[in-house]
Design a protein around this motif. Structure first.
Motif, mmCIF file in Angstrom:
data_model
loop_
_atom_site.group_PDB
_atom_site.id
_atom_site.type_symbol
_atom_site.label_atom_id
_atom_site.label_comp_id
_atom_site.label_asym_id
_atom_site.label_seq_id
_atom_site.Cartn_x
_atom_site.Cartn_y
_atom_site.Cartn_z
ATOM 1 N N LEU A 99 0.856 -1.176 0.000
ATOM 2 C CA LEU A 99 0.000 0.000 0.000
ATOM 3 C C LEU A 99 0.896 1.231 0.000
ATOM 4 O O LEU A 99 1.736 1.396 0.888
ATOM 5 N N LEU A 100 0.719 2.077 -0.996
ATOM 6 C CA LEU A 100 1.528 3.284 -1.132
ATOM 7 C C LEU A 100 0.844 4.456 -0.444
ATOM 8 O O LEU A 100 -0.283 4.802 -0.763
ATOM 9 N N GLY A 101 1.549 5.056 0.503
ATOM 10 C CA GLY A 101 1.125 6.327 1.067
ATOM 11 C C GLY A 101 2.016 7.427 0.539
ATOM 12 O O GLY A 101 3.246 7.316 0.591
ATOM 13 N N ILE A 102 1.420 8.488 -0.001
ATOM 14 C CA ILE A 102 2.164 9.597 -0.605
ATOM 15 C C ILE A 102 1.844 10.875 0.165
ATOM 16 O O ILE A 102 0.690 11.110 0.535
ATOM 17 N N GLY A 103 2.857 11.722 0.361
ATOM 18 C CA GLY A 103 2.601 12.992 1.024
ATOM 19 C C GLY A 103 3.497 14.099 0.523
ATOM 20 O O GLY A 103 4.498 13.863 -0.156
ATOM 21 N N VAL A 104 3.123 15.328 0.869
ATOM 22 C CA VAL A 104 3.888 16.505 0.444
ATOM 23 C C VAL A 104 5.023 16.814 1.403
ATOM 24 O O VAL A 104 5.816 17.720 1.154
ATOM 25 N N SER A 105 5.107 16.106 2.520
ATOM 26 C CA SER A 105 6.166 16.280 3.507
ATOM 27 C C SER A 105 6.095 17.679 4.130
ATOM 28 O O SER A 105 5.018 18.280 4.202
ATOM 29 N N HIS A 106 7.246 18.208 4.555
ATOM 30 C CA HIS A 106 7.285 19.458 5.302
ATOM 31 C C HIS A 106 8.404 20.340 4.767
ATOM 32 O O HIS A 106 9.463 19.851 4.371
ATOM 33 N N GLN A 107 8.183 21.640 4.797
ATOM 34 C CA GLN A 107 9.132 22.573 4.205
ATOM 35 C C GLN A 107 10.552 22.425 4.748
ATOM 36 O O GLN A 107 11.511 22.381 3.958
ATOM 37 N N PRO A 108 10.772 22.340 6.072
ATOM 38 C CA PRO A 108 12.158 22.214 6.546
ATOM 39 C C PRO A 108 12.855 20.955 6.028
ATOM 40 O O PRO A 108 14.045 20.985 5.703
ATOM 41 N N LEU A 109 12.115 19.853 5.950
ATOM 42 C CA LEU A 109 12.714 18.606 5.473
ATOM 43 C C LEU A 109 12.997 18.675 3.984
ATOM 44 O O LEU A 109 14.065 18.262 3.509
ATOM 45 N N VAL A 110 12.042 19.190 3.222
ATOM 46 C CA VAL A 110 12.197 19.250 1.766
ATOM 47 C C VAL A 110 13.342 20.179 1.378
ATOM 48 O O VAL A 110 14.213 19.821 0.573
ATOM 49 N N GLU A 111 13.348 21.383 1.952
ATOM 50 C CA GLU A 111 14.367 22.355 1.567
ATOM 51 C C GLU A 111 15.709 22.085 2.235
ATOM 52 O O GLU A 111 16.762 22.342 1.638
ATOM 53 N N GLY A 112 15.675 21.542 3.451
ATOM 54 C CA GLY A 112 16.920 21.323 4.165
ATOM 55 C C GLY A 112 17.620 20.039 3.802
ATOM 56 O O GLY A 112 18.848 19.960 3.858
ATOM 57 N N THR A 113 16.847 19.015 3.415
ATOM 58 C CA THR A 113 17.424 17.700 3.144
ATOM 59 C C THR A 113 17.438 17.367 1.652
ATOM 60 O O THR A 113 18.452 16.951 1.105
#
Length: 314
Positions: A99-113
């Motif tokens: 089962l695939l769960g997809i999300g937009v995540s979070h700004q600090p994680l996306v931009e920082g990592t």
């Protein structure tokens, strides 16, 4: 668009970050035990540890019955075409057990990592991403069952999208009242799987201290704090690691009966399945004893009325 029905996951699953930090051989052995204990699903995260498609494949090979779900795979970590290919590859190999769960995540994680820009309009970004997924070419062997996906969703718009463009929603860092509100948003037929963090500790003062340590990272993320404010929690609730009211709402603590009560509250509020995340006082720890205790409550739970989970695919 076409629809197909698949079986649900049962009322109880395990959401675990602990398996990511173990050697994979040990993680596979633990997953096999969780399967034998009767859990309906094992939820694996994506953040700073294992890549979730590779992890899911290895855990699925080690188990026989339970579903392995991503909670969640970030759309910022891979292109829509790659996400679609991984989704279909694991579904072809393991059928409805992935089962695939997809999300937009979070700004600090996306931009920082990931070093990627975070969209100012996450909802629109998810719509565009799903459109690209559904339009992707996949020339590999096709699954014989329709692939299933859930969306990580908190607010009303994303919850509505989860009902229209996926099988339903996976929610995280939410109290029971959010489960009731989410059910109202997604309607009667979409699948709803909240995560519930728990701590097997009967001393409330000690439990709240551990819970605040866990909650600190999430209370720094606007997606979660904005959601809590929609539910009526105030700045005072969000300050200093969380008020007692908020801590007790987010992290259920006590003995196994107390944990069972909280899981049942989510089911009564409209959840189909509750993914239980067990905290260890000495993180990361491996809560094998607690998982074994948790498995004993399954037969005592009253699930939401049994029905089929509908998946919309292109």
């Amino acid at each position: 668009m076409s629809t197909s029905t698949v079986t649900d996951l049962g009322p109880l699953g395990v959401w675990s970050y602990q398996l990511d930090v173990l050697p994979m051989a040990q993680s596979r052995d633990v997953a096999a035990e969780l399967d034998d204990l009767g859990f309906g699903a094992l939820w694996v995260p994506e953040a700073f540890a294992r890549e979730p498609f590779a992890s899911a494949a290895l855990l699925l090979e080690a188990t026989r019955s339970m579903t392995v779900a991503t909670g969640i795979a970030s759309l910022h970590a891979r292109t829509a075409m790659t996400m679609n290919a991984g989704w279909r590859t694991l579904t072809e190999a393991f059928g409805e057990r992935f089962l695939l769960g997809i999300g937009v995540s979070h700004q600090p994680l996306v931009e920082g990592t990931h070093r990627s820009p975070y969209s100012a309009k996450p909802y629109s970004g998810m719509v565009e991403y799903l459109d690209q997924m559904d339009a992707s070419v996949f020339a590999g062997a096709q699954p014989t069952v329709a692939p299933r996906r859930l969306l990580a969703a908190l607010g009303p718009r994303m919850l509505g999208l989860a009902a229209r463009r996926a099988s339903g929603a996976h929610t995280y860092f939410v109290p029971v009242e959010h489960t009731a509100a989410a059910r109202d948003c997604i309607g009667a037929d979409a699948f709803l799987a909240p995560a519930q963090t728990v701590l097997f500790e009967t001393d409330s003062t000690r439990a709240r201290a551990v819970a605040r340590g866990f909650m600190a990272r999430y209370l720094a993320l606007p997606n979660y704090t904005n959601n809590l404010r929609r539910l009526g929690y105030t700045d005072d609730d969000l300050a200093h690691g969380g008020s007692d009211r908020l801590v007790d709402a987010i992290v259920a603590h006590g003995d196994v009966a107390d944990i069972a009560t909280r899981v049942q509250q989510h089911l009564d509020a409209g959840a189909d399945h509750v993914a239980v995340q067990v905290l260890c006082e000495d993180a990361p720890g491996l809560p094998l004893a607690q998982w074994r205790d948790l498995a004993t409550i399954t037969d005592s739970l009253t699930p939401r009325s049994i029905r089929h989970l509908t998946k919309v695919t292109s």
